[in-house]
Design a protein around this motif. Structure first.
Motif, PDB file in Angstrom:
ATOM      1  N   GLN A 139       0.824  -1.217   0.000  1.00  0.00           N
ATOM      2  CA  GLN A 139       0.000   0.000   0.000  1.00  0.00           C
ATOM      3  C   GLN A 139       0.855   1.263   0.000  1.00  0.00           C
ATOM      4  O   GLN A 139       0.333   2.375   0.076  1.00  0.00           O
ATOM      5  CB  GLN A 139      -0.942  -0.007   1.204  1.00  0.00           C
ATOM      6  CG  GLN A 139      -1.942  -1.163   1.152  1.00  0.00           C
ATOM      7  CD  GLN A 139      -2.979  -1.092   2.256  1.00  0.00           C
ATOM      8  OE1 GLN A 139      -3.426  -0.020   2.629  1.00  0.00           O
ATOM      9  NE2 GLN A 139      -3.368  -2.256   2.769  1.00  0.00           N
ATOM     10  N   ALA A 140       2.158   1.086  -0.083  1.00  0.00           N
ATOM     11  CA  ALA A 140       3.101   2.201  -0.152  1.00  0.00           C
ATOM     12  C   ALA A 140       4.365   1.648  -0.817  1.00  0.00           C
ATOM     13  O   ALA A 140       4.555   0.423  -0.863  1.00  0.00           O
ATOM     14  CB  ALA A 140       3.406   2.731   1.248  1.00  0.00           C
ATOM     15  N   HIS A 145       6.465  -1.296   2.057  1.00  0.00           N
ATOM     16  CA  HIS A 145       5.422  -1.913   2.880  1.00  0.00           C
ATOM     17  C   HIS A 145       5.930  -3.281   3.315  1.00  0.00           C
ATOM     18  O   HIS A 145       5.896  -4.251   2.554  1.00  0.00           O
ATOM     19  CB  HIS A 145       4.102  -2.037   2.115  1.00  0.00           C
ATOM     20  CG  HIS A 145       2.954  -2.477   2.982  1.00  0.00           C
ATOM     21  ND1 HIS A 145       1.658  -2.507   2.532  1.00  0.00           N
ATOM     22  CD2 HIS A 145       2.907  -2.909   4.282  1.00  0.00           C
ATOM     23  CE1 HIS A 145       0.861  -2.932   3.507  1.00  0.00           C
ATOM     24  NE2 HIS A 145       1.599  -3.198   4.566  1.00  0.00           N
ATOM     25  N   TRP A 167       8.223   7.299   8.197  1.00  0.00           N
ATOM     26  CA  TRP A 167       7.598   5.981   8.046  1.00  0.00           C
ATOM     27  C   TRP A 167       6.647   5.756   9.214  1.00  0.00           C
ATOM     28  O   TRP A 167       6.645   6.495  10.198  1.00  0.00           O
ATOM     29  CB  TRP A 167       8.656   4.875   7.980  1.00  0.00           C
ATOM     30  CG  TRP A 167       9.694   4.929   9.066  1.00  0.00           C
ATOM     31  CD1 TRP A 167      10.779   5.776   9.133  1.00  0.00           C
ATOM     32  CD2 TRP A 167       9.746   4.138  10.260  1.00  0.00           C
ATOM     33  NE1 TRP A 167      11.481   5.552  10.294  1.00  0.00           N
ATOM     34  CE2 TRP A 167      10.889   4.545  10.995  1.00  0.00           C
ATOM     35  CE3 TRP A 167       8.950   3.121  10.774  1.00  0.00           C
ATOM     36  CZ2 TRP A 167      11.235   3.961  12.210  1.00  0.00           C
ATOM     37  CZ3 TRP A 167       9.301   2.535  11.990  1.00  0.00           C
ATOM     38  CH2 TRP A 167      10.440   2.955  12.681  1.00  0.00           C
ATOM     39  N   LEU A 188       5.374   1.121   6.888  1.00  0.00           N
ATOM     40  CA  LEU A 188       4.961   1.797   5.657  1.00  0.00           C
ATOM     41  C   LEU A 188       5.773   3.064   5.463  1.00  0.00           C
ATOM     42  O   LEU A 188       6.039   3.807   6.423  1.00  0.00           O
ATOM     43  CB  LEU A 188       3.476   2.174   5.747  1.00  0.00           C
ATOM     44  CG  LEU A 188       2.501   1.004   5.854  1.00  0.00           C
ATOM     45  CD1 LEU A 188       1.286   1.385   6.672  1.00  0.00           C
ATOM     46  CD2 LEU A 188       2.074   0.535   4.476  1.00  0.00           C
ATOM     47  N   LYS A 219       6.148   7.460   0.727  1.00  0.00           N
ATOM     48  CA  LYS A 219       5.231   8.458   0.189  1.00  0.00           C
ATOM     49  C   LYS A 219       4.553   9.130   1.390  1.00  0.00           C
ATOM     50  O   LYS A 219       4.568   8.559   2.501  1.00  0.00           O
ATOM     51  CB  LYS A 219       4.169   7.833  -0.724  1.00  0.00           C
ATOM     52  CG  LYS A 219       3.154   6.971   0.007  1.00  0.00           C
ATOM     53  CD  LYS A 219       2.029   6.519  -0.914  1.00  0.00           C
ATOM     54  CE  LYS A 219       0.928   5.809  -0.121  1.00  0.00           C
ATOM     55  NZ  LYS A 219      -0.178   5.354  -0.979  1.00  0.00           N
ATOM     56  N   LEU A 224       1.975   9.605   3.972  1.00  0.00           N
ATOM     57  CA  LEU A 224       1.013   8.594   4.420  1.00  0.00           C
ATOM     58  C   LEU A 224      -0.290   9.200   4.934  1.00  0.00           C
ATOM     59  O   LEU A 224      -1.225   8.467   5.264  1.00  0.00           O
ATOM     60  CB  LEU A 224       1.657   7.727   5.514  1.00  0.00           C
ATOM     61  CG  LEU A 224       2.889   6.935   5.055  1.00  0.00           C
ATOM     62  CD1 LEU A 224       3.610   6.319   6.242  1.00  0.00           C
ATOM     63  CD2 LEU A 224       2.509   5.871   4.039  1.00  0.00           C
TER      64      LEU A 224
END
Ligand code: 5GP
Ligand code: ZN
Length: 115
Positions: free
Chosen positions: A34-35, A38, A82, A104, A107, A109
């Protein structure tokens, strides 16, 4: 546990992209990321959730933030940021009932922790 997906990964009965392993912990890439980064970090011993910790698994699990920080650095997201989180039970959306922590990053979040 015989029919537990993450126990099978911990036993190497089914493959996963491993990024860390020691005697009690294992980390591997999430199969549906999802990132950009991950990872899943698990105790090798079966435990359904944080509500079911034994003293031994609690001791291993206590080291997960330290392992996560090492992995975040290795994955190049230490500076950018993160997130480390664990879903426990139905309302949290837990879908694999072997305790795990998501790492994660890579990007933005978002600020929301829930919908
Ligand atoms: P949960 O929803 O329980 O917090 O997270 C379970 C995670 O396990 C999900 O992000 C899902 O993509 C991941 N997952 C499910 N099956 C597999 C698998 O077979 N291999 C790997 N590496 N990840 C999986
Ligand atoms: Zn298990």
């Amino acid at each position: 546990m015989d029919d537990c997906l993450f126990c099978k990964i911990a036993r190497k009965d089914i493959p996963a992209a491993l990024v860390y392993e020691d005697d009690h912990l294992l980390a591997f890439k999430d199969i549906f990321p999802q990132a950009p980064v991950h990872l899943l970090i698990i105790p090798k011993a079966h435990c359904e959730s944080l509500g079911d910790l034994t003293p031994e698994i609690a001791a291993a699990t206590a080291r997960i933030p330290q392992v996560a920080a090492k992995l975040a650095a290795e994955q190049g997201v230490q500076a950018s940021g993160w997130r480390l989180l664990s879903n426990n039970g139905p309302d949290a959306g837990q879908s694999v009932f072997h305790l795990h922590f998501h790492l994660l990053g890579g990007k933005p979040l978002g600020a929301k922790l829930c919908v």
